[in-house]
Design a protein around this motif. Structure first.
Motif: not given
Length: 376
Positions: A47-52, A83-96, A167-170
């Motif tokens: 996942a790609r994480v961006r924090c502002i 504001w924390i933005h997470v792109e990609g939920l396939e990586d369940r470890a990051v979501l956890r 879910h995706g970077p679109g």
């Protein structure tokens, strides 16, 4: 006894598939997802994480590589909004990791993983280990390779922190980041709920260019139907109507979502933000009105295609009927003078040219009469 099987066309199967709801839970399975279950899912994509972090005076952007170290650090004291933005939920470890850090409700996490979740608002008040948060699922759409693609974004709103998951970077929120970077932006002057409004407003406003594109497609299809009617025109109209129905299914709940945010008061939503949500609600109503208008236009154009093809068939049949009517008396004359029996007129040399003269004059008179009656 032989069983009878009904043949179903592919289009009907597609309509049935779109009309059937998706089963969300397996039999006997408890509602919600526990944090330990997140590691059992797929985890092939990082996942790609961006924090502002920002306040009226300054802002800071970071994209951490080590999620554990990032979550171990608290929000800076000067930061008014995170504001924390997470792109990609396939990586369940990051979501956890985020679910454990911010104590996200298991029911909300389960809805977050459902990519086809209906837009909604859920208020999870603080109980026990779970702090009070407002969970929102919003949907928008975009074109990708000429196809309509729906995007779902999940929001977890706190008092000072907003978590967004997609879910995706679109889908991109670059314009919101540019507004945060502007020192004179209204975003920098308001709380975290105003950031939520800005993001939802962007998602709704992105539907207007999509509707403009459908308007252009309808105009082009109408011109083709009137000038060069073809079976492909009918298929195009069916595709447009199906996509408009799918788009309406996504936008209709968005209107209810915005109305609920505007109507119901929550501890994390300010009065200023509730006022601005009125504008988003008006945009949703405008989009739905345009959708209904375009659907009616598409239905009317389908009827126009059928009428054009019927008129074209009638014109062809009229021409063939006129030709057949002209040749009926000519065929009679040719049959009479072509019989193998002695006819008095055959004794004269002028009889053959006279036969052609009579035939041409008769055919010309019939054409003149048809034109005078308006049949040609």
């Amino acid at each position: 006894m032989k069983s009878k099987h009904r043949r179903v066309k592919a289009g009907e199967l597609e309509r049935r598939r779109l009309a059937l709801p998706t089963l969300k839970h397996a039999a006997g399975k408890a509602a919600g997802i526990e944090y330990a279950e997140l590691l059992s899912g797929p985890g092939t994509t990082s996942a790609r994480v961006r924090c502002i972090d920002y306040c009226p005076e300054t802002y800071q952007v970071q994209e951490p590589d080590n999620i554990v170290d990032f979550l171990a650090r608290h929000r800076p004291e000067w930061s008014k909004v995170r504001w924390i933005h997470v792109e990609g939920l396939e990586d369940r470890a990051v979501l956890r990791a985020f679910a454990e850090k911010y104590q996200l409700h298991p029911l909300a996490v389960e809805d977050l993983l459902d990519g086809h979740q209906r837009p909604k608002v859920e208020d999870y008040p603080g109980t026990g280990d779970f702090p009070g948060r407002l969970f929102i699922v919003a949907r928008t759409a975009r074109f990708e390779d000429g196809k309509l693609v729906h995007e779902t974004v999940g929001f977890f709103l706190g008092r000072h922190t907003l978590l967004t998951f997609q879910h995706g970077p679109g889908l991109s929120f670059a314009e919101i980041q540019r507004r945060i970077a502007n020192d004179r932006s209204r975003l920098r002057e308001n709380d975290v709920s105003f950031l939520l409004y800005s993001l939802i407003d962007v998602m709704v406003d992105r539907l207007f260019p999509i509707l403009e594109r459908y308007s252009e497609r309808l105009e082009a299809a109408e011109e083709d139907i009137l000038r060069r009617p073809h079976l492909q025109n009918l298929e195009t109209m069916h595709d447009i109507k199906r996509e408009l129905v799918l788009l309406r299914r996504a936008i209709w709940p968005m209107r209810d979502l915005v109305a609920q945010l505007q109507r119901d008061r929550h501890e994390c939503l300010s009065e200023t933000t509730a006022t601005y949500f009125r504008d988003v609600y008006d945009h949703c109503v405008q989009i739905l009105d345009l959708l209904e208008t375009y659907r009616e236009i598409a239905a009317a154009m389908t009827e126009t295609y059928v009428s054009v093809m019927s008129n074209r068939t009638n014109d062809i049949m009229k021409v063939l009927t006129v030709i057949g009517t002209i040749f009926i008396p000519l065929t009679f004359l040719a049959g009479v003078y072509g019989m193998n029996m002695p006819i008095p007129e055959n004794q004269y040399a002028i009889s053959y040219p006279l036969f052609w003269l009579v035939s041409l004059v008769l055919g010309g008179l019939m054409l003149f009469w048809f034109r005078r009656r308006g049949w040609l």
